[in-house]
Design a protein around this motif. Sequence first.
Motif, PDB file in Angstrom:
ATOM      1  N   GLU A 174      24.459  30.383  25.930  1.00 17.98           N
ATOM      2  CA  GLU A 174      25.842  29.903  25.962  1.00 17.98           C
ATOM      3  C   GLU A 174      26.071  28.812  24.921  1.00 17.98           C
ATOM      4  O   GLU A 174      27.100  28.790  24.234  1.00 17.98           O
ATOM      5  CB  GLU A 174      26.199  29.397  27.358  1.00 17.98           C
ATOM      6  N   LEU A 175      25.125  27.889  24.787  1.00 14.35           N
ATOM      7  CA  LEU A 175      25.281  26.831  23.793  1.00 14.35           C
ATOM      8  C   LEU A 175      25.210  27.401  22.379  1.00 14.35           C
ATOM      9  O   LEU A 175      26.040  27.069  21.521  1.00 14.35           O
ATOM     10  CB  LEU A 175      24.215  25.751  23.976  1.00 14.35           C
ATOM     11  N   VAL A 219      22.602  23.881  11.588  1.00 12.97           N
ATOM     12  CA  VAL A 219      22.457  23.488  12.990  1.00 12.97           C
ATOM     13  C   VAL A 219      21.259  24.220  13.581  1.00 12.97           C
ATOM     14  O   VAL A 219      21.168  25.444  13.483  1.00 12.97           O
ATOM     15  CB  VAL A 219      23.714  23.823  13.800  1.00 12.97           C
ATOM     16  N   GLN A 220      20.352  23.465  14.151  1.00  7.12           N
ATOM     17  CA  GLN A 220      19.227  24.058  14.869  1.00  7.12           C
ATOM     18  C   GLN A 220      19.457  23.838  16.363  1.00  7.12           C
ATOM     19  O   GLN A 220      19.434  22.708  16.837  1.00  7.12           O
ATOM     20  CB  GLN A 220      17.908  23.414  14.450  1.00  7.12           C
ATOM     21  N   VAL A 221      19.703  24.911  17.080  1.00  4.31           N
ATOM     22  CA  VAL A 221      19.948  24.819  18.521  1.00  4.31           C
ATOM     23  C   VAL A 221      18.594  24.722  19.221  1.00  4.31           C
ATOM     24  O   VAL A 221      17.868  25.707  19.354  1.00  4.31           O
ATOM     25  CB  VAL A 221      20.738  26.032  19.041  1.00  4.31           C
ATOM     26  N   ARG A 222      18.261  23.527  19.652  1.00  9.07           N
ATOM     27  CA  ARG A 222      17.002  23.303  20.358  1.00  9.07           C
ATOM     28  C   ARG A 222      17.310  22.844  21.773  1.00  9.07           C
ATOM     29  O   ARG A 222      18.040  21.888  21.984  1.00  9.07           O
ATOM     30  CB  ARG A 222      16.162  22.237  19.631  1.00  9.07           C
ATOM     31  N   MET A 223      16.710  23.510  22.736  1.00 17.79           N
ATOM     32  CA  MET A 223      16.946  23.215  24.141  1.00 17.79           C
ATOM     33  C   MET A 223      15.757  22.483  24.738  1.00 17.79           C
ATOM     34  O   MET A 223      14.628  22.578  24.244  1.00 17.79           O
ATOM     35  CB  MET A 223      17.174  24.516  24.920  1.00 17.79           C
ATOM     36  N   GLU A 224      16.009  21.788  25.834  1.00 15.93           N
ATOM     37  CA  GLU A 224      14.909  21.212  26.598  1.00 15.93           C
ATOM     38  C   GLU A 224      14.071  22.350  27.196  1.00 15.93           C
ATOM     39  O   GLU A 224      14.571  23.442  27.436  1.00 15.93           O
ATOM     40  CB  GLU A 224      15.450  20.313  27.708  1.00 15.93           C
ATOM     41  N   ASP A 225      12.790  22.071  27.445  1.00 11.64           N
ATOM     42  CA  ASP A 225      11.883  23.118  27.907  1.00 11.64           C
ATOM     43  C   ASP A 225      12.323  23.742  29.227  1.00 11.64           C
ATOM     44  O   ASP A 225      12.050  24.922  29.491  1.00 11.64           O
ATOM     45  CB  ASP A 225      10.462  22.567  28.061  1.00 11.64           C
ATOM     46  N   ASP A 227      20.712  17.751  20.511  1.00 19.54           N
ATOM     47  CA  ASP A 227      20.122  16.870  21.522  1.00 19.54           C
ATOM     48  C   ASP A 227      20.767  17.239  22.855  1.00 19.54           C
ATOM     49  O   ASP A 227      21.934  16.921  23.093  1.00 19.54           O
ATOM     50  CB  ASP A 227      20.400  15.414  21.157  1.00 19.54           C
ATOM     51  N   THR A 228      20.022  17.943  23.694  1.00 21.69           N
ATOM     52  CA  THR A 228      20.582  18.426  24.956  1.00 21.69           C
ATOM     53  C   THR A 228      20.060  17.641  26.161  1.00 21.69           C
ATOM     54  O   THR A 228      20.155  18.099  27.289  1.00 21.69           O
ATOM     55  CB  THR A 228      20.283  19.932  25.152  1.00 21.69           C
ATOM     56  N   ARG A 229      19.535  16.446  25.896  1.00 25.43           N
ATOM     57  CA  ARG A 229      19.111  15.605  27.005  1.00 25.43           C
ATOM     58  C   ARG A 229      20.333  15.133  27.787  1.00 25.43           C
ATOM     59  O   ARG A 229      21.455  15.123  27.268  1.00 25.43           O
ATOM     60  CB  ARG A 229      18.313  14.406  26.475  1.00 25.43           C
ATOM     61  N   PRO A 230      20.143  14.752  29.056  1.00 24.18           N
ATOM     62  CA  PRO A 230      21.278  14.301  29.869  1.00 24.18           C
ATOM     63  C   PRO A 230      22.070  13.191  29.184  1.00 24.18           C
ATOM     64  O   PRO A 230      21.503  12.264  28.600  1.00 24.18           O
ATOM     65  CB  PRO A 230      20.599  13.792  31.149  1.00 24.18           C
ATOM     66  N   GLY A 231      23.383  13.311  29.238  1.00 26.66           N
ATOM     67  CA  GLY A 231      24.254  12.309  28.633  1.00 26.66           C
ATOM     68  C   GLY A 231      24.619  12.575  27.194  1.00 26.66           C
ATOM     69  O   GLY A 231      25.498  11.905  26.648  1.00 26.66           O
ATOM     70  N   ARG A 235      13.467  30.117  20.706  1.00 25.15           N
ATOM     71  CA  ARG A 235      13.897  31.295  21.479  1.00 25.15           C
ATOM     72  C   ARG A 235      14.549  32.310  20.538  1.00 25.15           C
ATOM     73  O   ARG A 235      15.766  32.394  20.424  1.00 25.15           O
ATOM     74  CB  ARG A 235      14.851  30.876  22.587  1.00 25.15           C
ATOM     75  N   LEU A 236      13.701  33.092  19.888  1.00 26.46           N
ATOM     76  CA  LEU A 236      14.204  33.991  18.853  1.00 26.46           C
ATOM     77  C   LEU A 236      15.058  35.106  19.427  1.00 26.46           C
ATOM     78  O   LEU A 236      15.955  35.620  18.744  1.00 26.46           O
ATOM     79  CB  LEU A 236      13.034  34.571  18.056  1.00 26.46           C
ATOM     80  N   HIS A 237      14.810  35.498  20.674  1.00 26.91           N
ATOM     81  CA  HIS A 237      15.654  36.527  21.291  1.00 26.91           C
ATOM     82  C   HIS A 237      17.080  36.020  21.460  1.00 26.91           C
ATOM     83  O   HIS A 237      18.040  36.783  21.352  1.00 26.91           O
ATOM     84  CB  HIS A 237      15.071  36.972  22.636  1.00 26.91           C
ATOM     85  N   VAL A 238      17.234  34.726  21.702  1.00 26.94           N
ATOM     86  CA  VAL A 238      18.570  34.148  21.785  1.00 26.94           C
ATOM     87  C   VAL A 238      19.224  34.146  20.408  1.00 26.94           C
ATOM     88  O   VAL A 238      20.413  34.441  20.267  1.00 26.94           O
ATOM     89  CB  VAL A 238      18.513  32.726  22.376  1.00 26.94           C
TER      90      VAL A 238
END
Length: 208
Positions: free
Chosen positions: A51-52, A36-42, A12-16, A72-75
């Motif tokens: 980095e995350l 762990v599934q690294v999911r970023m905001e759009d 959860d990468t939302r603010p806060g 983001r499979l390249h990441v």
Amino acid sequence: MPSLGRLHLITDTRPGREPLAVLRAALPVARAELVVQVRMEDDATDREAYELARRMVALCRPYEATCLVNDRLHVALAVDAAGGHVGADDLPVAAARQVLGSTAVLGVTARDPGTAVAAVAGGASYLGVGPCHATATKAGLPDPIGPHGVRAVAEAVDVPLIAIGGVTAARVPALRAAGAYGVAVVGALSQAADPARVTAELIEALTC
């Protein structure tokens, strides 16, 4: 392919929110049962995602936990993650499999038997099925499918199903009875006052 844990933690990468702190709390409890599934905001940049994800892969390694990168499979390739997860608006499943290679973990979002069968044919290692219950974590989601929707998908495919959407420890038994191999959570951990305790409750519900 690496073994697949039963508890998927979607960042959860939302603010806060503090995804790294949540992961540090969950890892000693769940260990290899954690994915762990690294999911970023759009609007996050690829550099921010890199980095995350890089830090999360490093945290997971001593616990033999699996780290994937969503969308983001390249990441995923850049940080040497175990694989990735794609949804309906991402690369087609077969193309994602080609990008990641034959031995990587590839998760695919599905909510009905037809989509599930096609995803498995394209090379999906597991399916993220839902939303099972109402959730406010992500906007624009379709109506919940409930345990009966999970059962319909489970009867159509033979890969592990990870139920997602409004998952709590109390809801795990019904989802497991419907055919879910495991569950994925976002808010249940990211908003928890004690993520380690909630992780323990989820693991107990998944493995009892």
